[in-house]
Design a protein around this motif. Structure first.
Motif, PDB file in Angstrom:
ATOM      1  N   GLU A  98      50.915  69.327  31.255  1.00 51.90           N
ATOM      2  CA  GLU A  98      49.991  68.663  32.167  1.00 51.90           C
ATOM      3  C   GLU A  98      50.597  67.298  32.497  1.00 51.90           C
ATOM      4  OE1 GLU A  98      46.661  68.471  34.587  1.00 51.90           O
ATOM      5  OE2 GLU A  98      47.330  70.148  33.326  1.00 51.90           O
ATOM      6  N   THR A  99      51.026  67.102  33.752  1.00 52.85           N
ATOM      7  CA  THR A  99      51.678  65.858  34.145  1.00 52.85           C
ATOM      8  C   THR A  99      51.325  65.534  35.590  1.00 52.85           C
ATOM      9  OG1 THR A  99      53.795  64.760  34.438  1.00 52.85           O
ATOM     10  CG2 THR A  99      53.798  67.124  34.762  1.00 52.85           C
ATOM     11  N   GLY A 100      50.965  64.299  35.839  1.00 48.02           N
ATOM     12  CA  GLY A 100      50.630  63.873  37.199  1.00 48.02           C
ATOM     13  C   GLY A 100      49.465  64.631  37.781  1.00 48.02           C
ATOM     14  N   GLY A 101      48.539  65.091  36.946  1.00 48.58           N
ATOM     15  CA  GLY A 101      47.380  65.827  37.440  1.00 48.58           C
ATOM     16  C   GLY A 101      47.668  67.255  37.805  1.00 48.58           C
ATOM     17  N   ALA A 102      48.835  67.796  37.465  1.00 43.04           N
ATOM     18  CA  ALA A 102      49.187  69.181  37.789  1.00 43.04           C
ATOM     19  C   ALA A 102      49.738  69.867  36.554  1.00 43.04           C
ATOM     20  CB  ALA A 102      50.214  69.219  38.925  1.00 43.04           C
ATOM     21  N   SER A 103      49.599  71.198  36.502  1.00 42.48           N
ATOM     22  CA  SER A 103      50.130  71.996  35.394  1.00 42.48           C
ATOM     23  C   SER A 103      51.491  72.551  35.792  1.00 42.48           C
ATOM     24  CB  SER A 103      49.168  73.136  35.043  1.00 42.48           C
ATOM     25  OG  SER A 103      47.934  72.627  34.604  1.00 42.48           O
ATOM     26  N   ARG A 104      52.477  72.390  34.902  1.00 41.61           N
ATOM     27  CA  ARG A 104      53.838  72.838  35.192  1.00 41.61           C
ATOM     28  C   ARG A 104      54.417  73.573  33.971  1.00 41.61           C
ATOM     29  NH1 ARG A 104      52.343  71.950  39.598  1.00 41.61           N
ATOM     30  NH2 ARG A 104      53.082  70.334  41.059  1.00 41.61           N
ATOM     31  N   MET A 105      55.258  74.566  34.264  1.00 36.28           N
ATOM     32  CA  MET A 105      55.954  75.259  33.186  1.00 36.28           C
ATOM     33  C   MET A 105      56.943  74.292  32.525  1.00 36.28           C
ATOM     34  SD  MET A 105      58.093  78.846  33.155  1.00 36.28           S
ATOM     35  CE  MET A 105      59.523  78.190  33.986  1.00 36.28           C
ATOM     36  N   THR A 106      57.010  74.359  31.180  1.00 31.24           N
ATOM     37  CA  THR A 106      57.834  73.418  30.420  1.00 31.24           C
ATOM     38  C   THR A 106      58.703  74.186  29.422  1.00 31.24           C
ATOM     39  OG1 THR A 106      56.181  71.686  30.607  1.00 31.24           O
ATOM     40  CG2 THR A 106      57.794  71.435  28.866  1.00 31.24           C
ATOM     41  N   PHE A 107      59.902  73.704  29.259  1.00 31.62           N
ATOM     42  CA  PHE A 107      60.821  74.240  28.249  1.00 31.62           C
ATOM     43  C   PHE A 107      61.353  73.067  27.438  1.00 31.62           C
ATOM     44  CE2 PHE A 107      65.298  74.659  27.089  1.00 31.62           C
ATOM     45  CZ  PHE A 107      65.243  75.742  26.228  1.00 31.62           C
ATOM     46  N   ASP A 108      61.441  73.248  26.112  1.00 29.17           N
ATOM     47  CA  ASP A 108      62.081  72.209  25.293  1.00 29.17           C
ATOM     48  C   ASP A 108      62.858  72.853  24.151  1.00 29.17           C
ATOM     49  OD1 ASP A 108      60.262  72.897  23.352  1.00 29.17           O
ATOM     50  OD2 ASP A 108      59.240  70.979  23.296  1.00 29.17           O
ATOM     51  N   ALA A 109      63.822  72.080  23.603  1.00 28.59           N
ATOM     52  CA  ALA A 109      64.654  72.540  22.487  1.00 28.59           C
ATOM     53  C   ALA A 109      65.053  71.320  21.657  1.00 28.59           C
ATOM     54  CB  ALA A 109      65.900  73.272  22.987  1.00 28.59           C
ATOM     55  N   HIS A 110      65.246  71.540  20.354  1.00 35.73           N
ATOM     56  CA  HIS A 110      65.610  70.459  19.446  1.00 35.73           C
ATOM     57  C   HIS A 110      66.633  70.987  18.438  1.00 35.73           C
ATOM     58  CE1 HIS A 110      61.356  70.036  20.688  1.00 35.73           C
ATOM     59  NE2 HIS A 110      61.687  68.769  20.891  1.00 35.73           N
ATOM     60  N   ILE A 111      67.477  70.076  17.923  1.00 32.62           N
ATOM     61  CA  ILE A 111      68.435  70.403  16.871  1.00 32.62           C
ATOM     62  C   ILE A 111      68.478  69.231  15.900  1.00 32.62           C
ATOM     63  CG2 ILE A 111      70.399  69.484  18.208  1.00 32.62           C
ATOM     64  CD1 ILE A 111      72.126  71.633  16.839  1.00 32.62           C
ATOM     65  N   GLY A 112      68.523  69.527  14.612  1.00 29.58           N
ATOM     66  CA  GLY A 112      68.510  68.450  13.630  1.00 29.58           C
ATOM     67  C   GLY A 112      69.023  68.897  12.281  1.00 29.58           C
ATOM     68  N   HIS A 113      68.995  67.985  11.333  1.00 34.32           N
ATOM     69  CA  HIS A 113      69.430  68.256   9.957  1.00 34.32           C
ATOM     70  C   HIS A 113      68.486  67.528   9.007  1.00 34.32           C
ATOM     71  CE1 HIS A 113      71.745  68.467   6.280  1.00 34.32           C
ATOM     72  NE2 HIS A 113      72.600  69.281   6.857  1.00 34.32           N
ATOM     73  N   ASP A 114      67.865  68.277   8.080  1.00 35.57           N
ATOM     74  CA  ASP A 114      66.894  67.702   7.148  1.00 35.57           C
ATOM     75  C   ASP A 114      67.508  67.479   5.775  1.00 35.57           C
ATOM     76  OD1 ASP A 114      64.971  67.702   9.064  1.00 35.57           O
ATOM     77  OD2 ASP A 114      63.991  69.553   8.406  1.00 35.57           O
ATOM     78  N   PHE A 115      66.909  66.552   5.040  1.00 34.88           N
ATOM     79  CA  PHE A 115      67.298  66.270   3.667  1.00 34.88           C
ATOM     80  C   PHE A 115      66.038  66.259   2.807  1.00 34.88           C
ATOM     81  CE2 PHE A 115      70.335  64.285   6.494  1.00 34.88           C
ATOM     82  CZ  PHE A 115      71.561  64.704   5.982  1.00 34.88           C
ATOM     83  N   ARG A 116      66.108  66.864   1.637  1.00 31.32           N
ATOM     84  CA  ARG A 116      64.963  66.896   0.732  1.00 31.32           C
ATOM     85  C   ARG A 116      64.777  65.515   0.094  1.00 31.32           C
ATOM     86  NH1 ARG A 116      61.852  70.862  -1.505  1.00 31.32           N
ATOM     87  NH2 ARG A 116      62.042  71.537   0.670  1.00 31.32           N
ATOM     88  N   VAL A 117      63.535  65.035   0.097  1.00 35.15           N
ATOM     89  CA  VAL A 117      63.207  63.731  -0.482  1.00 35.15           C
ATOM     90  C   VAL A 117      62.483  63.967  -1.794  1.00 35.15           C
ATOM     91  CG1 VAL A 117      61.965  61.562  -0.167  1.00 35.15           C
ATOM     92  CG2 VAL A 117      63.047  62.683   1.798  1.00 35.15           C
ATOM     93  N   GLY A 118      63.082  63.514  -2.898  1.00 33.92           N
ATOM     94  CA  GLY A 118      62.456  63.646  -4.205  1.00 33.92           C
ATOM     95  C   GLY A 118      62.410  65.089  -4.673  1.00 33.92           C
ATOM     96  N   ALA A 119      61.476  65.334  -5.615  1.00 34.69           N
ATOM     97  CA  ALA A 119      61.365  66.667  -6.213  1.00 34.69           C
ATOM     98  C   ALA A 119      60.238  67.483  -5.594  1.00 34.69           C
ATOM     99  CB  ALA A 119      61.133  66.534  -7.718  1.00 34.69           C
ATOM    100  N   GLY A 120      59.584  66.951  -4.537  1.00 29.46           N
ATOM    101  CA  GLY A 120      58.469  67.682  -3.919  1.00 29.46           C
ATOM    102  C   GLY A 120      58.927  68.611  -2.813  1.00 29.46           C
TER     103      GLY A 120
END
Length: 368
Positions: A98-120
């Motif tokens: 929803e942008t500028g008062g109109a509905s539009r088809m949207t595509f997104d993608a992400h890439i990343g690298h995670d690290f474990r924090v602590g023992a949880g």
């Protein structure tokens, strides 16, 4: 559960000129299907600051740009998920914005690298992303919006596998041995002297080779010592070592004099009928190569003894490879002790008369 937050920047087309940097956030709920892949539902929003009014004066001015969207997609962990903490990941989603008062088809993608924090179960790491908002071609300005992301990803990750519990082993006390039987009464034992050298076998360090009495229990009943050579039991022990070329059965010339002394001893000791030359190697190299090298080094020493006058019929050879090390360990000094040639008197003739001592005795030779 996943959360994304970071800065955004439009690129390409009129959006890159009319909007400036901004920021955004998104959340996603993932349903893992297998260790490396899961389905997810995503929702988020971003806002871009105003940079300039439209270049076309017929178009109305605008303020900041905003977008609110929902999407579904998939998340991939190339090196496995499940009990694995953190690691690289990527996702792709498609939905409606929803942008500028109109509905539009949207595509997104992400890439990343995670690290474990602590023992949880908390994971965190950087990510980069891309969002595209599709404009229909029949609109006034049909250019798609292209937005780049750079920020931080946080997630409630997979739990670490539990540490294995130690196995408790019941301690079983070994049965007590029965009391020893009383020793039998001693029986008179005849004094044995196999080599007839007047030194009883019980005190003779060389019971099968005629020798001379000595105050040293290690040489009592053994032939007299020669230059750097002595006999202990049925072993011919050498104070020096026989040197070989590196990884070769070729004897170095520096050891020729030593081998000549051994040859003179064997020739003068008439009661020695057979001497076995045993080659040994250390654990460096393959087992087959070490076996071959130990055999060939024993044969090289035999050829030199024959050249120095020893009857070939008196000499036998064999190789033990790396199977009988003298000492344990992996230092060069310990390897040098295990690379060796040993001499053993395997057949000697006993005499009724007292033996005459030879000028030299035999040897054990360590090799290099």
């Amino acid at each position: 559960m996943h959360g994304l937050g970071g800065g955004t920047l439009p690129v390409g087309g009129a959006q890159a000129k009319e909007y400036g940097a901004g920021g955004g956030a998104a959340v996603a709920l993932e349903l893992p299907l297998v260790a490396i892949f899961g389905l997810q539902a995503e929702g988020g929003a971003f806002a871009q600051s105003k940079a300039a009014r439209p270049a076309d004066p017929t178009l109305a001015d605008h303020g900041a740009g905003t977008s609110l969207w929902g999407a579904v997609g998939g998340r991939l962990r190339p090196f496995g998920g499940g009990g694995r903490a953190g690691g690289p990941w990527l996702d792709a989603n498609i939905g409606v914005s929803e942008t500028g008062g109109a509905s539009r088809m949207t595509f997104d993608a992400h890439i990343g690298h995670d690290f474990r924090v602590g023992a949880g179960r908390f994971d965190i790491g950087p990510f980069a992303g891309y969002t595209q908002i599709v404009q229909p071609k029949d609109t006034l300005r049909p250019d798609d919006a292209h937005v780049l992301w750079l920020g931080v990803h946080v997630a409630l990750g997979a739990p670490l596998p539990p540490a294995p519990r130690p196995v408790e082993v019941a301690r079983v006390e070994p049965p007590k041995p029965p009391p020893p039987a009383p020793p039998p009464p001693p029986e008179p034992v005849a004094v044995a002297d196999r080599d007839n050298d007047a030194v009883p076998d019980a005190e003779d360090a060389c019971p099968d080779v005629p020798g001379l009495p000595s105050a040293n229990p290690k040489t009592n009943g053994c032939p007299a010592e020669g230059e750097h050579v002595r006999v202990e039991g049925m072993r011919i022990v050498l104070d020096d070592i026989i040197h070989f070329e590196s990884d070769s059965p070729r004897v170095r010339r520096v050891s020729f004099t030593l081998i000549r002394n051994v040859a003179e001893y064997i020739r003068k000791m008439e009661d020695v009928l057979e001497v076995d030359i045993e080659g040994h190697a250390d654990i460096t190299g393959s087992e087959g190569h070490n076996q071959w090298l130990s055999e060939q080094r024993a044969k090289s020493v035999k050829r030199l003894l024959v050249q120095f006058g020893v009857s070939e019929e008196k000499l036998t050879t064999r190789g033990h490879g790396e199977l009988e090390p003298r000492v344990a360990g992996h230092t060069e000094q310990q390897f040098r002790q295990n690379r060796r040639v040993e001499f053993t008197i395997t057949h000697a003739r006993a005499r009724e008369d007292a033996p005459s001592a030879p000028e030299a005795t035999a040897h054990t030779g360590s090799t290099r």
